[in-house]
Design a protein around this motif. Sequence first.
Motif, PDB file in Angstrom:
ATOM      1  N   ARG A 171      -7.581   3.322   4.170  1.00  0.00           N
ATOM      2  CA  ARG A 171      -6.266   2.704   4.409  1.00  0.00           C
ATOM      3  C   ARG A 171      -5.303   3.699   5.038  1.00  0.00           C
ATOM      4  NH1 ARG A 171      -6.308   0.786  -1.425  1.00  0.00           N
ATOM      5  NH2 ARG A 171      -7.595  -1.067  -1.312  1.00  0.00           N
ATOM      6  N   LEU A 172      -5.279   4.926   4.510  1.00  0.00           N
ATOM      7  CA  LEU A 172      -4.366   5.933   5.047  1.00  0.00           C
ATOM      8  C   LEU A 172      -4.704   6.248   6.502  1.00  0.00           C
ATOM      9  CD1 LEU A 172      -3.971   8.403   2.053  1.00  0.00           C
ATOM     10  CD2 LEU A 172      -2.279   6.790   2.934  1.00  0.00           C
ATOM     11  N   ILE A 173      -5.981   6.295   6.804  1.00  0.00           N
ATOM     12  CA  ILE A 173      -6.393   6.540   8.195  1.00  0.00           C
ATOM     13  C   ILE A 173      -5.904   5.403   9.078  1.00  0.00           C
ATOM     14  CG2 ILE A 173      -8.386   6.632   9.744  1.00  0.00           C
ATOM     15  CD1 ILE A 173      -9.825   8.174   7.430  1.00  0.00           C
ATOM     16  N   SER A 174      -6.093   4.162   8.629  1.00  0.00           N
ATOM     17  CA  SER A 174      -5.674   3.022   9.452  1.00  0.00           C
ATOM     18  C   SER A 174      -4.155   2.922   9.568  1.00  0.00           C
ATOM     19  CB  SER A 174      -6.261   1.721   8.913  1.00  0.00           C
ATOM     20  OG  SER A 174      -5.681   1.381   7.677  1.00  0.00           O
ATOM     21  N   LEU A 175      -3.442   3.389   8.538  1.00  0.00           N
ATOM     22  CA  LEU A 175      -1.968   3.373   8.600  1.00  0.00           C
ATOM     23  C   LEU A 175      -1.420   4.562   9.372  1.00  0.00           C
ATOM     24  CD1 LEU A 175      -1.122   2.343   4.927  1.00  0.00           C
ATOM     25  CD2 LEU A 175      -0.786   0.962   6.979  1.00  0.00           C
ATOM     26  N   GLY A 176      -2.247   5.553   9.608  1.00  0.00           N
ATOM     27  CA  GLY A 176      -1.791   6.753  10.303  1.00  0.00           C
ATOM     28  C   GLY A 176      -0.837   7.582   9.457  1.00  0.00           C
ATOM     29  N   SER A 177      -0.997   7.532   8.151  1.00  0.00           N
ATOM     30  CA  SER A 177      -0.101   8.230   7.234  1.00  0.00           C
ATOM     31  C   SER A 177      -0.205   9.741   7.402  1.00  0.00           C
ATOM     32  CB  SER A 177      -0.433   7.862   5.795  1.00  0.00           C
ATOM     33  OG  SER A 177       0.407   8.547   4.918  1.00  0.00           O
ATOM     34  N   LYS A 178       0.920  10.401   7.338  1.00  0.00           N
ATOM     35  CA  LYS A 178       0.971  11.860   7.430  1.00  0.00           C
ATOM     36  C   LYS A 178       1.010  12.506   6.053  1.00  0.00           C
ATOM     37  CE  LYS A 178       1.492  11.813  11.924  1.00  0.00           C
ATOM     38  NZ  LYS A 178       0.366  11.238  12.588  1.00  0.00           N
ATOM     39  N   ALA A 179       1.101  11.699   5.005  1.00  0.00           N
ATOM     40  CA  ALA A 179       1.184  12.233   3.643  1.00  0.00           C
ATOM     41  C   ALA A 179      -0.117  12.939   3.273  1.00  0.00           C
ATOM     42  CB  ALA A 179       1.472  11.112   2.655  1.00  0.00           C
ATOM     43  N   ARG A 180      -0.004  13.925   2.421  1.00  0.00           N
ATOM     44  CA  ARG A 180      -1.191  14.663   1.974  1.00  0.00           C
ATOM     45  C   ARG A 180      -1.283  14.579   0.475  1.00  0.00           C
ATOM     46  NH1 ARG A 180      -2.917  18.463   6.052  1.00  0.00           N
ATOM     47  NH2 ARG A 180      -1.449  18.399   7.745  1.00  0.00           N
ATOM     48  N   ARG A 181      -2.503  14.440   0.000  1.00  0.00           N
ATOM     49  CA  ARG A 181      -2.739  14.403  -1.431  1.00  0.00           C
ATOM     50  C   ARG A 181      -2.701  15.818  -1.993  1.00  0.00           C
ATOM     51  NH1 ARG A 181      -7.154  10.716  -0.463  1.00  0.00           N
ATOM     52  NH2 ARG A 181      -6.295   8.654  -0.724  1.00  0.00           N
ATOM     53  N   LYS A 182      -2.307  15.925  -3.265  1.00  0.00           N
ATOM     54  CA  LYS A 182      -2.392  17.219  -3.931  1.00  0.00           C
ATOM     55  C   LYS A 182      -3.859  17.512  -4.193  1.00  0.00           C
ATOM     56  CE  LYS A 182      -1.244  15.048  -8.326  1.00  0.00           C
ATOM     57  NZ  LYS A 182      -0.271  14.947  -9.371  1.00  0.00           N
ATOM     58  N   ARG A 183      -4.235  18.733  -4.137  1.00  0.00           N
ATOM     59  CA  ARG A 183      -5.647  19.126  -4.315  1.00  0.00           C
ATOM     60  C   ARG A 183      -5.856  19.740  -5.675  1.00  0.00           C
ATOM     61  NH1 ARG A 183      -8.367  16.802  -0.194  1.00  0.00           N
ATOM     62  NH2 ARG A 183      -7.074  16.839   1.619  1.00  0.00           N
TER      63      ARG A 183
ATOM     64  N   ILE B 248       0.858  -1.185   0.000  1.00  0.00           N
ATOM     65  CA  ILE B 248       0.000   0.000   0.000  1.00  0.00           C
ATOM     66  C   ILE B 248       0.896   1.237   0.000  1.00  0.00           C
ATOM     67  CG2 ILE B 248      -1.768   1.303   1.262  1.00  0.00           C
ATOM     68  CD1 ILE B 248      -2.753  -1.390   0.142  1.00  0.00           C
ATOM     69  N   CYS B 249       0.646   2.143  -0.953  1.00  0.00           N
ATOM     70  CA  CYS B 249       1.425   3.380  -1.038  1.00  0.00           C
ATOM     71  C   CYS B 249       1.070   4.291   0.136  1.00  0.00           C
ATOM     72  CB  CYS B 249       1.141   4.084  -2.352  1.00  0.00           C
ATOM     73  SG  CYS B 249       2.008   5.664  -2.508  1.00  0.00           S
ATOM     74  N   LEU B 250       2.069   4.760   0.835  1.00  0.00           N
ATOM     75  CA  LEU B 250       1.848   5.654   1.972  1.00  0.00           C
ATOM     76  C   LEU B 250       1.517   7.076   1.539  1.00  0.00           C
ATOM     77  CD1 LEU B 250       4.698   4.409   4.338  1.00  0.00           C
ATOM     78  CD2 LEU B 250       2.277   3.753   4.328  1.00  0.00           C
ATOM     79  N   GLY B 251       1.706   7.376   0.268  1.00  0.00           N
ATOM     80  CA  GLY B 251       1.371   8.704  -0.241  1.00  0.00           C
ATOM     81  C   GLY B 251      -0.086   8.832  -0.644  1.00  0.00           C
ATOM     82  N   CYS B 252      -0.581   7.854  -1.408  1.00  0.00           N
ATOM     83  CA  CYS B 252      -1.951   7.959  -1.922  1.00  0.00           C
ATOM     84  C   CYS B 252      -2.902   6.925  -1.334  1.00  0.00           C
ATOM     85  CB  CYS B 252      -1.962   7.869  -3.443  1.00  0.00           C
ATOM     86  SG  CYS B 252      -1.485   6.261  -4.110  1.00  0.00           S
ATOM     87  N   GLY B 253      -2.376   5.874  -0.703  1.00  0.00           N
ATOM     88  CA  GLY B 253      -3.224   4.866  -0.078  1.00  0.00           C
ATOM     89  C   GLY B 253      -3.687   3.761  -1.001  1.00  0.00           C
ATOM     90  N   ARG B 254      -3.281   3.811  -2.264  1.00  0.00           N
ATOM     91  CA  ARG B 254      -3.693   2.774  -3.205  1.00  0.00           C
ATOM     92  C   ARG B 254      -2.743   1.587  -3.154  1.00  0.00           C
ATOM     93  NH1 ARG B 254      -3.646   5.667  -8.759  1.00  0.00           N
ATOM     94  NH2 ARG B 254      -1.806   6.565  -7.806  1.00  0.00           N
ATOM     95  N   SER B 255      -3.261   0.419  -3.546  1.00  0.00           N
ATOM     96  CA  SER B 255      -2.411  -0.766  -3.645  1.00  0.00           C
ATOM     97  C   SER B 255      -1.634  -0.696  -4.959  1.00  0.00           C
ATOM     98  CB  SER B 255      -3.262  -2.040  -3.627  1.00  0.00           C
ATOM     99  OG  SER B 255      -4.014  -2.142  -4.828  1.00  0.00           O
ATOM    100  N   LYS B 256      -0.607  -1.514  -5.074  1.00  0.00           N
ATOM    101  CA  LYS B 256       0.171  -1.546  -6.317  1.00  0.00           C
ATOM    102  C   LYS B 256      -0.719  -1.920  -7.496  1.00  0.00           C
ATOM    103  CE  LYS B 256       4.663  -2.407  -4.226  1.00  0.00           C
ATOM    104  NZ  LYS B 256       5.819  -3.297  -4.148  1.00  0.00           N
ATOM    105  N   ALA B 257      -1.642  -2.854  -7.297  1.00  0.00           N
ATOM    106  CA  ALA B 257      -2.555  -3.268  -8.370  1.00  0.00           C
ATOM    107  C   ALA B 257      -3.481  -2.121  -8.771  1.00  0.00           C
ATOM    108  CB  ALA B 257      -3.365  -4.479  -7.928  1.00  0.00           C
TER     109      ALA B 257
END
Length: 59
Positions: free
Chosen positions: A47-59, A15-24
Amino acid sequence: MKDPCISVCKFSDSICLGCGRSKAEIKAWKKLDNAEQRMVMAEADMRLISLGSKARRKR
């Protein structure tokens, strides 16, 4: 829908920590219709919430 990639591309259990998507999901992104992309993004947000990721998506 725009590609949600923010060029972080660090993975934890496929799972990408930047966008939360899987490789597939990243690989299939351009082939998905808008409804499928929205569904992937909703799952990615959770997924990002459950991983606690600090990354932010571009808007």
